[in-house]
Design an enzyme around this catalytic site. Structure first.
Site, PDB file in Angstrom:
ATOM      1  N   HIS A 182       2.390 -10.534  -0.202  1.00 18.35           N
ATOM      2  CA  HIS A 182       3.321 -10.702  -1.330  1.00 18.35           C
ATOM      3  C   HIS A 182       4.180 -11.940  -1.228  1.00 18.35           C
ATOM      4  O   HIS A 182       5.132 -12.079  -1.990  1.00 18.35           O
ATOM      5  CB  HIS A 182       4.253  -9.499  -1.446  1.00 18.35           C
ATOM      6  CG  HIS A 182       3.582  -8.228  -1.803  1.00 18.35           C
ATOM      7  ND1 HIS A 182       3.454  -7.786  -3.097  1.00 18.35           N
ATOM      8  CD2 HIS A 182       2.977  -7.293  -1.030  1.00 18.35           C
ATOM      9  CE1 HIS A 182       2.815  -6.637  -3.109  1.00 18.35           C
ATOM     10  NE2 HIS A 182       2.514  -6.309  -1.860  1.00 18.35           N
ATOM     11  N   LYS A 189      17.214 -10.899 -10.987  1.00 16.13           N
ATOM     12  CA  LYS A 189      16.270 -10.793  -9.866  1.00 16.13           C
ATOM     13  C   LYS A 189      17.072 -11.004  -8.586  1.00 16.13           C
ATOM     14  O   LYS A 189      18.256 -11.323  -8.652  1.00 16.13           O
ATOM     15  CB  LYS A 189      15.178 -11.850  -9.981  1.00 16.13           C
ATOM     16  CG  LYS A 189      15.713 -13.270 -10.253  1.00 16.13           C
ATOM     17  CD  LYS A 189      14.603 -14.284 -10.398  1.00 16.13           C
ATOM     18  CE  LYS A 189      13.959 -14.253 -11.762  1.00 16.13           C
ATOM     19  NZ  LYS A 189      12.517 -14.183 -11.735  1.00 16.13           N
ATOM     20  N   ARG A 190      16.428 -10.825  -7.430  1.00 11.64           N
ATOM     21  CA  ARG A 190      17.137 -11.130  -6.196  1.00 11.64           C
ATOM     22  C   ARG A 190      17.675 -12.560  -6.227  1.00 11.64           C
ATOM     23  O   ARG A 190      17.070 -13.439  -6.843  1.00 11.64           O
ATOM     24  CB  ARG A 190      16.186 -10.966  -4.993  1.00 11.64           C
ATOM     25  CG  ARG A 190      15.927  -9.524  -4.622  1.00 11.64           C
ATOM     26  CD  ARG A 190      17.203  -8.778  -4.331  1.00 11.64           C
ATOM     27  NE  ARG A 190      17.754  -9.158  -3.039  1.00 11.64           N
ATOM     28  CZ  ARG A 190      17.621  -8.441  -1.930  1.00 11.64           C
ATOM     29  NH1 ARG A 190      16.962  -7.291  -1.959  1.00 11.64           N
ATOM     30  NH2 ARG A 190      18.148  -8.846  -0.797  1.00 11.64           N
ATOM     31  N   LYS A 247      14.282 -19.030  -6.060  1.00 15.73           N
ATOM     32  CA  LYS A 247      14.246 -18.555  -7.449  1.00 15.73           C
ATOM     33  C   LYS A 247      15.111 -19.426  -8.358  1.00 15.73           C
ATOM     34  O   LYS A 247      15.053 -19.321  -9.566  1.00 15.73           O
ATOM     35  CB  LYS A 247      14.680 -17.091  -7.514  1.00 15.73           C
ATOM     36  CG  LYS A 247      13.693 -16.133  -6.829  1.00 15.73           C
ATOM     37  CD  LYS A 247      14.195 -14.694  -6.852  1.00 15.73           C
ATOM     38  CE  LYS A 247      13.353 -13.736  -6.031  1.00 15.73           C
ATOM     39  NZ  LYS A 247      12.111 -13.294  -6.699  1.00 15.73           N
ATOM     40  N   THR A 254       7.279 -10.021 -11.480  1.00 18.62           N
ATOM     41  CA  THR A 254       6.856  -8.943 -12.370  1.00 18.62           C
ATOM     42  C   THR A 254       7.900  -8.767 -13.472  1.00 18.62           C
ATOM     43  O   THR A 254       7.589  -8.250 -14.547  1.00 18.62           O
ATOM     44  CB  THR A 254       6.683  -7.618 -11.606  1.00 18.62           C
ATOM     45  OG1 THR A 254       7.801  -7.433 -10.735  1.00 18.62           O
ATOM     46  CG2 THR A 254       5.404  -7.615 -10.792  1.00 18.62           C
ATOM     47  N   LYS A 268       7.795  -7.871 -17.715  1.00 15.53           N
ATOM     48  CA  LYS A 268       8.618  -6.863 -18.399  1.00 15.53           C
ATOM     49  C   LYS A 268       9.343  -7.486 -19.594  1.00 15.53           C
ATOM     50  O   LYS A 268       9.425  -6.887 -20.667  1.00 15.53           O
ATOM     51  CB  LYS A 268       9.643  -6.259 -17.425  1.00 15.53           C
ATOM     52  CG  LYS A 268       8.992  -5.438 -16.311  1.00 15.53           C
ATOM     53  CD  LYS A 268       9.911  -5.172 -15.120  1.00 15.53           C
ATOM     54  CE  LYS A 268       9.083  -4.747 -13.910  1.00 15.53           C
ATOM     55  NZ  LYS A 268       9.820  -4.809 -12.630  1.00 15.53           N
TER      56      LYS A 268
END
Ligand code: 26W
Length: 828
Positions: A370, A560-561, A566, A668, A672
């Site tokens: 992952h 998100k985290r 990111k 993911t 969504k």
């Protein structure tokens, strides 16, 4: 006696869940008998427990049917081993799966209760950090819905993911005790327990025939006790069992101390063993070799494998048939100790020789990777492994010995190849868990096309060469049952009214919506639904952040985290640039926006915590500046979790998926958002690439360097200072942060962030992608003014999300990796 329970229908207490009156009676009975409160004075919290208690019996019954059917059909099963299952709340999911939401709502209403209020009493089962854990939950849902014989194994953490508050702009962590009031869903299996051993030493001897066998002695033991949760599938016929292990001491009292009168010392051991399942490590990248984590990994792996073997041997006498009936999926390397553990069990407990045991083992496992981030690839110090798991370390050495022998035969004289492939990193004296997982598995998969490609070319090129065909891609997916049907009922209803309900278990059916993308009436309804969802999100933001935001503005969301890769930082730089523009121009030529952030930082991740604080400081300045009132608002929503996502995602226009290309394995959340009619602004990273392929490049805002360009930029000696000096708008933004514009009381607060961007070399290419991101944001502004075109694109996004259902992912795993079939529903 046996005959009388052969059909489970005999057990029916007589509650027909289609009948409101019967549910009502059942609820009253449950309140009195199970919760033990007087219905007259019961709170919504009590009603939640009464309702859950009532359903639990029903779920257990259905679980038994599934299990009988699996035994009856002697099916091959898949076991999903994961340190994390981020299931969130369960009540509404069960009601939707069973198709009894309206009836239960009506029954509660007759008792003066509101189902939504009751449902909100449940605390999130936050047994996961982020994407990997949520994926596991979506997968269980798809397995159950499509009748695959699946089974989940994990840890019953007493404390899940910490809860987050923001104080003075900073993250503060609080323990999240989801079990404080007990969980009404769990079925405790006091009779299902396994002993897990640590430490000790190995004694080997030869029997009369000269066969070597080893015993592991003088160990410290812990008992793993099973708690089961039933994961229902849509339609309610089949369920998947999720078995979570809780650590219990083998002895309540150490009698040696107890008899000496040392009462406290006598219970100390108990407390120590039971810390094993106390808390989830709140980190999604680096762990830094913590002993307790290694013990957690082995604890759940050992208990699960003993359980799986016992279940197999109950029916099949010959262990050699194991891979025919069993496949075990390793969710990242966290359960990779399953490889030596299965070897140990087969050899030391069931008397198999090395060759047979190895044959069985490498045909049983499959491993999903992952992450590409080097710091997230697990390794464990040999010394620690030897002390805690001496037998496993021996087995690993031996696997490595045979493995490298083969490499030497195939590539004679290539010592570098041997060094690179070895399961042991000699220079650091650590075990490479990913290598162990690759060697011990029949298949290895990445979670998006680009990710798999990079996995093969950058992370495991040698393995890819020696094992052609072992590496495969299975792009991630999400369950539309939770992420549309449950979390966005108005949109779900609009869709079902337009194209029928088949999309709920076959997401490709959404294609039929394409025909309606330009339909004025459909567009109006679609927009009205989005507006209502934004109003709901606005209410959440008002309540949690005390910030008033207007649903008429564009909702731009990054949840998100919090992680440097990111690039929440890129987003906030853009927000500051927008702020400057609005202040300077004095006229609102940019569309009003609400920029929403949410996410948790690992407690020890200094930079991520700084980023949270910067977002909050910037939010504070902007939200209090009358010059931009009505034009720009920023909100950081504290304690982002599954339940928060369920509200924020439907109420979003623009989904931020802006990681540095080549760093986000899949993502993911991106799926969504698009499924709920948001347009994506994103880089060509992870699943964004496939999302673009599906929705078409006109219906997504892509910017920034590609993974290949990133690699080239870095190879060419990237210097962020050049960009800083050549882009005045960017320079102003960075200077403001550096000079304390947003933190006058402590001007140097953000120097570490600015340093990382400039002198630190800007590892994640924030500066390199800034201009291109700004341009993409300008395109967003331009398009949003054109309501019809925007809505058309949003509808097309929804219509083209079929590929990203976790159903598709599970069908692919079943066919290409697991070799399992759906159960027939004869007695289900
Ligand atoms: C060593 C501790 C640790 C814990 C968790 C390291 C790494 C992890 C996970 C691999 C982090 C994770 O959740 N990865 C995410 O997995 C998702 C599901 O495949 C992907 O969509 C995300 O891109 C990936 O970051």
């Amino acid at each position: 006696m046996k005959a009388s329970i052969s059909t489970l229908n005999d057990l029916d207490e007589g509650i027909d869940f289609r009948n409101v009156d019967q549910i009502k009676r059942g609820l009253l009975a449950s309140m009195v008998r199970y919760v033990g409160f007087d219905p007259e004075s019961a709170t919504p919290h009590d009603w939640f427990f009464a309702l859950a208690g009532l359903l639990r019996g029903h779920l257990s019954e259905q679980g038994m049917r599934t299990s009988r059917s699996q035994y009856g059909q002697d099916v091959k099963r898949v076991y999903y081993l994961s340190m994390e299952f981020l299931t969130g709340r369960r009540l509404m999911k069960h009601l939707l799966d069973l198709g009894i939401e309206p009836q239960v709502r009506a029954a509660l209403a007759e008792l003066g209760q509101n189902l939504d209020t009751v449902a909100e009493q449940e605390s999130d089962a936050a047994l996961g950090n982020g994407g990997l854990g949520r994926l596991a939950a979506c997968f269980l849902d798809s397995m159950a819905t499509h009748a695959y014989p699946g089974y989940g194994y994990g840890i019953r953490y007493e404390f899940g993911m910490f809860s987050q508050t923001i104080e003075n702009g900073q993250q503060v962590e609080h323990p999240e005790s989801w079990l404080q009031n007990g969980s009404p869903w769990e079925i405790v299996r006091h009779n299902v327990s396994h002993t897990v051993r640590f430490g000790g030493r190995i004694v080997c001897f030869r029997d009369e025939e000269g066969r070597e066998s080893c015993r592991w002695v003088d160990t410290d033991d812990v008992v793993a006790e099973a708690y089961d949760l039933k994961e229902t599938g849509y339609g309610g016929a089949i369920s998947v069992n999720l078995r979570l292990w809780s650590a219990r001491s083998t002895q309540d009292f150490d009698l040696r101390y107890f008899n000496e009168g040392n009462y406290i010392e006598a219970v100390k051991e108990k407390t120590v063993s039971e810390t094993l399942s106390k808390v989830l490590y709140p980190m999604d990248t680096t762990l830094m070799g913590q002993e307790l984590r290694l013990k957690q990994e082995y604890f759940f792996v050992s208990a699960s494998l003993q359980d799986i073997l016992a279940r197999f041997l109950k029916v099949h006498k010959n262990p050699r048939l194991f891979p025919e009936k069993t496949v075990i999926q390793l969710n990242d390397t966290h359960p990779a100790l399953a490889v030596p553990e299965l070897m140990r069990l087969l050899m030391d407990q069931h008397g198999l020789n090395w060759e047979d045991a190895w044959d069985i083992t490498r045909n049983t496992f499959a491993y999903t990777n992952h992450t590409l981030l080097p710091e997230a690839l697990e390794t464990w110090p040999i010394d620690l492994m030897e002390a805690l798991l001496p037998r496993h370390m021996e087995i690993i050495y031996r696997i490595n010995y045979f493995f490298l022998q083969e490499i030497r035969r195939t590539y004679p004289g290539d010592v570098e190849m041997v060094r690179r492939l070895s399961l042991i990193d000699d220079s650091t004296r650590r075990v490479r868990m990913a290598h162990l997982a690759v060697v011990g598995s029949a298949r290895v998969n990445g979670v998006a096309a680009l990710h798999t490609e990079l996995l093969r070319s950058r992370v495991f090129p040698d393995f890819d060469r020696i094992y052609p065909g072992k590496f495969v891609n299975v792009t991630n997916g999400i369950t539309q049952r939770r992420w549309l049907l449950q979390s966005n009922p108005p949109l779900a209803t609009l869709i079902t009214d337009a194209i029928g309900p088949a999309w709920v278990s076959d997401l490709d059916r959404l294609r039929d919506l394409e025909a309606l993308a330009d339909d004025a009436a459909f567009q109006d309804s679609f927009r009205a639904i989005k507006r209502k969802a934004k109003t709901r999100a606005a209410a959440l933001i008002a309540e949690r952040c005390g910030v008033a935001v207007r649903p008429e503005t564009l909702f731009d969301t990054q949840i998100k985290r919090i992680h440097e890769y990111k690039r929440q930082l890129l987003n906030i730089l853009q927000v500051i640039a927008r702020y400057n523009h609005l202040r300077a121009s004095g006229k609102p030529d940019l569309l009003p926006r609400t920029v929403i952030f949410g996410g948790k930082a690992a407690p020890g991740y200094f930079m991520a915590k700084k980023i949270i604080r910067l977002i909050n400081d910037v939010a504070d300045a902007i939200n209090h500046d009358p010059a931009v009132r009505g034009l720009l608002r920023v909100a950081f929503v504290p304690n982002y979790n599954v339940s928060t996502a369920e509200i924020l995602i439907p109420g979003c226009d623009l989904s931020e998926q802006i990681s540095t290309a080549g760093t986000e394995a899949s993502g993911t959340g991106n799926m969504k958002f698009a499924l709920n009619g948001a347009l994506t602004i994103g880089t060509l990273d992870g699943a964004n690439i496939e999302i673009r392929e599906e929705v078409g490049e006109d219906n997504i805002f892509i910017f920034g360097q590609t993974a290949e360009e990133v690699a080239r930029t870095k190879a060419a000696g990237y210097n962020p200072w050049n960009i800083y000096h050549n882009d005045p708008e960017l320079k102003t933004v960075i200077d403001m942060i550096r000079d304390g514009f947003f933190c006058t009381e402590q001007p140097d607060r953000y120097h570490p962030l600015v340093n990382a961007l400039l002198d630190g070399g800007d590892v994640f290419l924030v500066l390199a992608d800034f201009r291109s991101y700004m341009n993409a944001q300008a395109a967003v502004d331009a398009l949003y003014t054109d309501e019809k075109t925007w809505t058309r694109k949003a509808i097309l996004n929804v219509a083209r999300m079929g590929k990203f259902s976790s159903d598709r992912a599970i069908h692919t795993y079943a066919r290409e990796i697991w070799g399992i079939d759906k159960m027939t529903r004869d007695d289900a």
